[in-house]
Scaffold this motif. Sequence first.
Motif, PDB file in Angstrom:
ATOM      1  N   ALA A  16      40.849  37.823  36.855  1.00 42.45           N
ATOM      2  CA  ALA A  16      39.167  37.916  36.793  1.00 42.45           C
ATOM      3  C   ALA A  16      38.751  38.993  36.616  1.00 42.45           C
ATOM      4  O   ALA A  16      37.527  39.348  35.985  1.00 42.45           O
ATOM      5  CB  ALA A  16      38.667  37.055  37.948  1.00 42.45           C
ATOM      6  N   GLY A  17      39.386  40.253  37.028  1.00 45.25           N
ATOM      7  CA  GLY A  17      39.228  41.727  36.699  1.00 45.25           C
ATOM      8  C   GLY A  17      38.600  41.866  35.307  1.00 45.25           C
ATOM      9  O   GLY A  17      37.811  42.634  35.013  1.00 45.25           O
ATOM     10  N   ALA A  18      39.343  41.250  34.198  1.00 46.47           N
ATOM     11  CA  ALA A  18      38.928  41.417  32.970  1.00 46.47           C
ATOM     12  C   ALA A  18      37.462  41.010  32.475  1.00 46.47           C
ATOM     13  O   ALA A  18      36.704  41.724  31.919  1.00 46.47           O
ATOM     14  CB  ALA A  18      39.987  40.660  31.998  1.00 46.47           C
ATOM     15  N   LEU A  19      36.992  40.043  33.228  1.00 40.00           N
ATOM     16  CA  LEU A  19      35.590  39.495  33.032  1.00 40.00           C
ATOM     17  C   LEU A  19      34.613  40.482  33.715  1.00 40.00           C
ATOM     18  O   LEU A  19      33.475  40.568  33.264  1.00 40.00           O
ATOM     19  CB  LEU A  19      35.556  38.056  33.694  1.00 40.00           C
ATOM     20  N   TYR A  20      35.049  41.039  34.831  1.00 46.53           N
ATOM     21  CA  TYR A  20      34.138  41.970  35.589  1.00 46.53           C
ATOM     22  C   TYR A  20      33.777  43.152  34.761  1.00 46.53           C
ATOM     23  O   TYR A  20      32.954  43.732  34.810  1.00 46.53           O
ATOM     24  CB  TYR A  20      34.806  42.323  36.863  1.00 46.53           C
ATOM     25  N   GLY A  21      34.991  43.611  34.078  1.00 43.25           N
ATOM     26  CA  GLY A  21      35.096  44.635  33.141  1.00 43.25           C
ATOM     27  C   GLY A  21      33.906  44.473  31.963  1.00 43.25           C
ATOM     28  O   GLY A  21      33.133  45.323  31.727  1.00 43.25           O
ATOM     29  N   ALA A  22      34.010  43.372  31.415  1.00 43.41           N
ATOM     30  CA  ALA A  22      33.253  42.802  30.525  1.00 43.41           C
ATOM     31  C   ALA A  22      31.755  42.653  31.039  1.00 43.41           C
ATOM     32  O   ALA A  22      30.820  43.168  30.030  1.00 43.41           O
ATOM     33  CB  ALA A  22      33.775  41.485  29.720  1.00 43.41           C
ATOM     34  N   GLY A  23      31.551  42.303  32.173  1.00 41.57           N
ATOM     35  CA  GLY A  23      30.249  42.178  32.734  1.00 41.57           C
ATOM     36  C   GLY A  23      29.507  43.450  33.067  1.00 41.57           C
ATOM     37  O   GLY A  23      28.447  43.702  32.623  1.00 41.57           O
ATOM     38  N   VAL A  24      30.301  44.538  33.510  1.00 42.61           N
ATOM     39  CA  VAL A  24      29.796  45.823  33.507  1.00 42.61           C
ATOM     40  C   VAL A  24      29.199  46.402  32.337  1.00 42.61           C
ATOM     41  O   VAL A  24      28.176  47.136  32.064  1.00 42.61           O
ATOM     42  CB  VAL A  24      30.776  46.735  34.408  1.00 42.61           C
ATOM     43  N   MET A  25      30.191  46.061  31.355  1.00 39.72           N
ATOM     44  CA  MET A  25      29.968  46.487  29.864  1.00 39.72           C
ATOM     45  C   MET A  25      28.653  45.775  29.209  1.00 39.72           C
ATOM     46  O   MET A  25      27.525  46.652  28.775  1.00 39.72           O
ATOM     47  CB  MET A  25      30.994  46.389  29.064  1.00 39.72           C
ATOM     48  N   ALA A  26      28.445  44.601  29.716  1.00 40.49           N
ATOM     49  CA  ALA A  26      27.139  43.860  29.312  1.00 40.49           C
ATOM     50  C   ALA A  26      25.906  44.626  30.118  1.00 40.49           C
ATOM     51  O   ALA A  26      24.876  44.921  29.397  1.00 40.49           O
ATOM     52  CB  ALA A  26      27.136  42.433  29.596  1.00 40.49           C
TER      53      ALA A  26
END
Length: 441
Positions: free
Chosen positions: A418-428
């Motif tokens: 799930a960390g991959a989604l967290y990284g994408a979220g911070v980028m958003a």
Amino acid sequence: MSGAMSSPDTAAPKRHLHSGHAMLLALGMIMSTDTLKTAPTVAASVGHWHFLGLWVLGGVVSLVGALSYVEMAAAFPDAGGEYSFIRRAWGDRLGGLYAWSRFAIMHTGWVALMANLAADHVGAALAWGTGAKVCFALALVAGMTALNVAHVRLGFLTQALLVAAVALGFASVVGAGLVVSAAPMLPDAPPPAMGQVAVAMIYIFLAYGGWSDAATLSAEVRSSRHGMAIATIGSISLLSAIYVGLNWAMMRGLGEVALATSSAPAADLAGRAFGWAGEALVVGVVGLSTVASINSTIIVCSRTTYAATRDLPALSRIAQWHPTRGTPTRATLAVGAVSLLLTLLSAMTGSGFAAMVDYMTPVYWLFVALGMAAAIRLRLTHPDQPRPIRTPLFPLFPLSFIALALYMLYASFAHLGAGALYGAGVMAVGGGFLALLARKD
């Protein structure tokens, strides 16, 4: 007084690095002890099936990708490095989003990870409690930030000395692999599934992953024609030899099963070869490597942040290049502040190495794809720009790397946590912040 305060804002980087020094700095940007944490994951994923071949492949592919960046760095030298290529090719918004990803996800997160890794090793050796380890990690980040604020030569000289010491330490681990008796290997097994190979390559490419950061030195290398080519190609070639030697030694000395299950394979190997002194040596190497990695990451991130804030009127006060210290002072302080915050938060949450890989990987591969595409676009939009170095087999090399980057982006979401989604979220979140700044301007 007003003149003294205004002059740093108009100062710019100076060409003070010779090619050999730049190569050591670039090597330090790529090389770190994460390869020691990566080897067990690779071994668990593929066994001894082309184990060394995948490490060689990682070096060759990284070199192919770096050639396109060398061309852009020689043609468009800038302290922003990859940021400046992406902004020039794709515009302010994508350039700003790249800088945000480095500032909030990739670089400051890596500093926090390395600081806690160093604190864990030193704390284990000295029997420290959690509080002491957190204080040590914070002090390490603060100290390296201060070093890079003080003067450019202090930060760069420290990096060169640290890299040389770490390389010698890694060589001693290879020596341990020669001293011990070869461990028995398991019988040949069927080739691993594609998903297992993809996971192994995600971790291997992470170990090689800092080569794109070397472009931030392009405005400070004395030889504008061939300095970046020598620094980048030389550093990746040296690193490939070091990584292949390290992994050969660990596989030979520990064997497939022990390597795959070890939490500290280099220390285990050195302990078998040299006893407690070998284990102490590896702890020292890990400590030096983490300091070198923190230092090089602050060097890179401060220059990317300087370049990005230079191009954003609302944040232009951060874009200060001090004329006597030769450093992007305010950008370095900003990077240090965020790194300190993430160091504290990561220590409190106890997030591990694998979680940070999940967090960083998709963002990294997205911008590698955009960076490679920028090499093609800049050839089309700036055909008359002098290019002292040209990518061989153009556009085959960048197109091939774009395909690889897109596959690795897919694999990041398909095979990581799930960390991959967290990284994408911070980028958003960064994209929204930049949109607000643009509206304000």
